[in-house]
Write a protein that holds these residues in place. Structure first.
Motif, PDB file in Angstrom:
ATOM      1  N   ILE A 246       0.866  -1.177   0.000  1.00 22.18           N
ATOM      2  CA  ILE A 246       0.000   0.000   0.000  1.00 22.18           C
ATOM      3  C   ILE A 246       0.901   1.224   0.000  1.00 22.18           C
ATOM      4  N   VAL A 247       0.750   2.052  -1.001  1.00 24.96           N
ATOM      5  CA  VAL A 247       1.676   3.154  -1.232  1.00 24.96           C
ATOM      6  C   VAL A 247       1.016   4.480  -0.870  1.00 24.96           C
ATOM      7  N   GLY A 248       1.573   5.165   0.126  1.00 23.41           N
ATOM      8  CA  GLY A 248       1.084   6.488   0.497  1.00 23.41           C
ATOM      9  C   GLY A 248       1.608   7.559  -0.440  1.00 23.41           C
ATOM     10  N   SER A 249       1.085   8.761  -0.294  1.00 21.23           N
ATOM     11  CA  SER A 249       1.434   9.854  -1.217  1.00 21.23           C
ATOM     12  C   SER A 249       2.906  10.233  -1.155  1.00 21.23           C
ATOM     13  N   LYS A 250       3.563   9.996  -0.006  1.00 16.42           N
ATOM     14  CA  LYS A 250       4.969  10.374   0.141  1.00 16.42           C
ATOM     15  C   LYS A 250       5.920   9.230  -0.208  1.00 16.42           C
ATOM     16  N   GLU A 251       5.362   8.104  -0.642  1.00 19.25           N
ATOM     17  CA  GLU A 251       6.192   6.931  -0.924  1.00 19.25           C
ATOM     18  C   GLU A 251       6.297   6.657  -2.426  1.00 19.25           C
ATOM     19  N   LYS A 252       5.948   7.618  -3.232  1.00 16.14           N
ATOM     20  CA  LYS A 252       6.025   7.443  -4.681  1.00 16.14           C
ATOM     21  C   LYS A 252       6.601   8.711  -5.301  1.00 16.14           C
ATOM     22  N   LYS A 253       7.184   8.559  -6.467  1.00 22.02           N
ATOM     23  CA  LYS A 253       7.822   9.710  -7.095  1.00 22.02           C
ATOM     24  C   LYS A 253       7.852   9.513  -8.606  1.00 22.02           C
ATOM     25  N   TRP A 254       7.582  10.596  -9.320  1.00 20.46           N
ATOM     26  CA  TRP A 254       7.773  10.624 -10.766  1.00 20.46           C
ATOM     27  C   TRP A 254       9.231  11.020 -11.029  1.00 20.46           C
ATOM     28  N   ILE A 255       9.941  10.192 -11.745  1.00 17.36           N
ATOM     29  CA  ILE A 255      11.314  10.516 -12.153  1.00 17.36           C
ATOM     30  C   ILE A 255      11.247  11.143 -13.537  1.00 17.36           C
ATOM     31  N   ARG A 256      11.834  12.328 -13.678  1.00 20.69           N
ATOM     32  CA  ARG A 256      11.717  13.077 -14.926  1.00 20.69           C
ATOM     33  C   ARG A 256      13.062  13.201 -15.638  1.00 20.69           C
ATOM     34  N   SER A 257      12.971  13.413 -16.932  1.00 18.01           N
ATOM     35  CA  SER A 257      14.166  13.543 -17.755  1.00 18.01           C
ATOM     36  C   SER A 257      14.915  14.828 -17.426  1.00 18.01           C
ATOM     37  N   THR A 258      16.239  14.739 -17.449  1.00 22.07           N
ATOM     38  CA  THR A 258      17.075  15.917 -17.202  1.00 22.07           C
ATOM     39  C   THR A 258      17.630  16.514 -18.492  1.00 22.07           C
ATOM     40  N   ALA A 259      17.345  15.879 -19.622  1.00 24.55           N
ATOM     41  CA  ALA A 259      17.872  16.352 -20.906  1.00 24.55           C
ATOM     42  C   ALA A 259      17.015  15.791 -22.028  1.00 24.55           C
ATOM     43  N   GLY A 260      17.185  16.319 -23.205  1.00 23.24           N
ATOM     44  CA  GLY A 260      16.504  15.782 -24.367  1.00 23.24           C
ATOM     45  C   GLY A 260      17.376  14.758 -25.063  1.00 23.24           C
ATOM     46  N   GLY A 261      16.757  13.759 -25.690  1.00 21.28           N
ATOM     47  CA  GLY A 261      17.528  12.763 -26.417  1.00 21.28           C
ATOM     48  C   GLY A 261      16.890  11.400 -26.368  1.00 21.28           C
ATOM     49  N   TRP A 262      17.732  10.383 -26.327  1.00 16.92           N
ATOM     50  CA  TRP A 262      17.311   8.986 -26.388  1.00 16.92           C
ATOM     51  C   TRP A 262      17.540   8.323 -25.034  1.00 16.92           C
ATOM     52  N   ILE A 263      16.498   7.607 -24.533  1.00 19.71           N
ATOM     53  CA  ILE A 263      16.575   6.941 -23.231  1.00 19.71           C
ATOM     54  C   ILE A 263      17.032   5.499 -23.411  1.00 19.71           C
ATOM     55  N   ASP A 264      18.066   5.114 -22.676  1.00 23.52           N
ATOM     56  CA  ASP A 264      18.423   3.699 -22.521  1.00 23.52           C
ATOM     57  C   ASP A 264      18.219   3.343 -21.058  1.00 23.52           C
ATOM     58  N   MET A 265      17.216   2.501 -20.793  1.00 25.57           N
ATOM     59  CA  MET A 265      16.945   2.089 -19.417  1.00 25.57           C
ATOM     60  C   MET A 265      18.068   1.203 -18.897  1.00 25.57           C
ATOM     61  N   ASP A 266      18.475   1.426 -17.659  1.00 20.14           N
ATOM     62  CA  ASP A 266      19.576   0.680 -17.059  1.00 20.14           C
ATOM     63  C   ASP A 266      19.115  -0.289 -15.976  1.00 20.14           C
ATOM     64  N   TRP A 267      17.832  -0.293 -15.665  1.00 21.66           N
ATOM     65  CA  TRP A 267      17.361  -1.200 -14.614  1.00 21.66           C
ATOM     66  C   TRP A 267      16.918  -2.526 -15.218  1.00 21.66           C
ATOM     67  N   GLY A 268      16.822  -3.519 -14.395  1.00 22.61           N
ATOM     68  CA  GLY A 268      16.421  -4.842 -14.827  1.00 22.61           C
ATOM     69  C   GLY A 268      17.403  -5.861 -14.276  1.00 22.61           C
ATOM     70  N   PRO A 269      17.115  -7.149 -14.366  1.00 21.20           N
ATOM     71  CA  PRO A 269      15.991  -7.752 -15.076  1.00 21.20           C
ATOM     72  C   PRO A 269      14.668  -7.686 -14.319  1.00 21.20           C
ATOM     73  N   TYR A 270      14.665  -7.257 -13.077  1.00 18.82           N
ATOM     74  CA  TYR A 270      13.424  -7.091 -12.324  1.00 18.82           C
ATOM     75  C   TYR A 270      12.969  -5.631 -12.433  1.00 18.82           C
ATOM     76  N   PRO A 271      11.659  -5.368 -12.301  1.00 19.84           N
ATOM     77  CA  PRO A 271      11.165  -3.990 -12.397  1.00 19.84           C
ATOM     78  C   PRO A 271      11.460  -3.202 -11.122  1.00 19.84           C
ATOM     79  N   ILE A 272      12.750  -3.128 -10.773  1.00 23.85           N
ATOM     80  CA  ILE A 272      13.197  -2.498  -9.528  1.00 23.85           C
ATOM     81  C   ILE A 272      14.359  -1.569  -9.846  1.00 23.85           C
ATOM     82  N   VAL A 273      14.342  -0.381  -9.257  1.00 23.34           N
ATOM     83  CA  VAL A 273      15.476   0.534  -9.372  1.00 23.34           C
ATOM     84  C   VAL A 273      16.153   0.647  -8.009  1.00 23.34           C
ATOM     85  N   GLU A 274      17.481   0.899  -8.033  1.00 18.66           N
ATOM     86  CA  GLU A 274      18.282   0.937  -6.813  1.00 18.66           C
ATOM     87  C   GLU A 274      18.615   2.377  -6.442  1.00 18.66           C
ATOM     88  N   GLU A 275      18.472   2.699  -5.174  1.00 13.85           N
ATOM     89  CA  GLU A 275      18.799   4.047  -4.694  1.00 13.85           C
ATOM     90  C   GLU A 275      20.220   4.439  -5.100  1.00 13.85           C
TER      91      GLU A 275
END
Length: 383
Positions: A246-275
């Protein structure tokens, strides 16, 4: 399920008798030409008494996964085997659906900010009032199906006011693993219905403009469990999910782009990102500049951009915080059942889990080396 044949008629401005299934086109407004705007509705009224549950889709006209869910529900359930009523609201926003648009056309009004509606309001409020008064207000429980907005993808998750015990019970009966907790915005159908004693949840699943059968199948399985839990059908059920965050309002975040261009995702193989580690790398099209976007905390990716092309400030990912126990469960579920059980239909991270890598290696055919030959290419042919 009882067999007393003591069901009640379901009434809107007509009635559907116990044991009857009725498909109707119901007028909710008028077009610019004065033609009626009609929404497709199926009412399955059981032979016995029981709760009245509505399932709805296409509140936003470009969100089609839920339309298939509601179609299947309308087809699968027999009123002779039902205690209670299922009200199937196949397409709420017919003008948007016809135009393949999220909002009501021309003035871009959001139907899901128009409830409970007003007979003297704008076209959105007038449509909302008819839908609410005729169908929603006559139900006891609701499940409203949505997808992400255009150019984004979301995993299968629920949005619900978990501080309301009745709403939480509906979410748990739907076996909601990831729940974004909150009452919702003013004018949202689920908020208005829940505040009026009709506990309602929103289910988010996949992308706009896409039909994703894997997610539809998950939704149908969970609806079946909900129907069994509340006694509409006589079948076994689970009272709560195996795992829930159960996710409260302070436990989620939109991560936004810092530049224009092409995105290569670096996370995986699980749908988890590391601090502190890279969520993605953004590069220009000459790959002369690269910008690394780091995760603010360790979290589950519940939504993300559907396109690898970005501009500064554009959403890259929607992340909710998880702890180590959550992480272990997510990894186990992905290893054992695949991404669909978490609700990820497709994504741009690295795709192969350790378990899948072993399986692929095991299945790799061993081809003996071809013997040397003195034939020319022309003699061997080129087929």
């Amino acid at each position: 399920m009882s067999n007393n044949n003591d069901g009640e008629a379901f009434r809107y401005d007509a009635e559907v008798r116990p044991g009857e299934k009725r498909h109707i086109m119901y007028e909710v407004g008028e077009s610019f030409l004065g033609d009626p705007i009609e929404i497709p509705v199926t009412i399955i009224n059981g032979v016995d008494k029981g709760p009245r549950v509505f399932v709805s889709a296409a509140m936003h006209g470009d969100e089609v996964n839920g339309v298939k869910v509601v179609q299947e529900v309308a087809d699968r359930y027999d009123p002779q085997e039902l205690s209670g009523t299922i009200v199937c609201l196949h397409v709420l926003n017919v003008p948007g659906y016809r135009a393949h648009l999220r909002y009501l056309p021309i003035y871009d009004r959001d139907l899901n900010r128009s409830f409970p509606g007003s007979e003297n309001g704008n076209e959105g409020k007038r449509i909302a009032k008819v839908i609410y008064d005729r169908f929603i207000s006559n139900c006891d429980i609701g499940v409203d199906f949505h997808t992400s907005t255009r150019n984004k993808v979301t995993i299968f998750h629920t949005r619900a006011d978990m501080s309301d015990p009745a709403v939480a019970e509906v979410a748990n009966a739907f076996l909601s693993s990831v729940v974004l907790d909150g009452a919702g915005s003013e004018g949202m159908m689920r908020r208005v219905a829940s505040e009026n004693g009709i506990p309602t949840i929103t289910v988010e699943m996949g992308e706009a403009h896409r039909y994703q059968p894997v997610l539809v199948d998950v939704a149908l399985e969970r609806l079946h469990n909900l129907f069994a839990y509340f006694g509409l059908i006589d079948d076994e059920f689970e009272s709560e999910p195996v795992w829930q965050r159960i996710v409260g309002s302070k436990e989620k975040k939109w991560i936004r782009s810092t530049a224009g261009g092409w995105i290569d995702m670096d996370w995986g193989p699980y749908p988890i990102v590391e601090e502190g580690k890279s969520v993605c790398t953004i590069s220009d099209h000459f790959k002369r500049e690269e910008h690394v976007v780091e995760a603010p905390f360790t979290g589950l990716v519940v939504g993300m951009a559907a396109s690898p092309i970005t501009v500064p400030g554009q959403i890259i990912a929607h992340v909710v915080a998880i702890d180590e126990e959550d992480r272990k469960v997510i990894e186990r579920v992905v290893d054992e059942y695949g991404y669909s059980n978490i609700g990820t239909y497709h994504w741009m991270g690295r795709r192969v889990t350790p378990k899948e890598e072993v399986e692929l290696a095991r299945k790799q055919p061993t081809t003996p080396e071809e013997p040397e030959t003195t034939e020319s290419e022309a003699e061997r042919g080129t087929a």
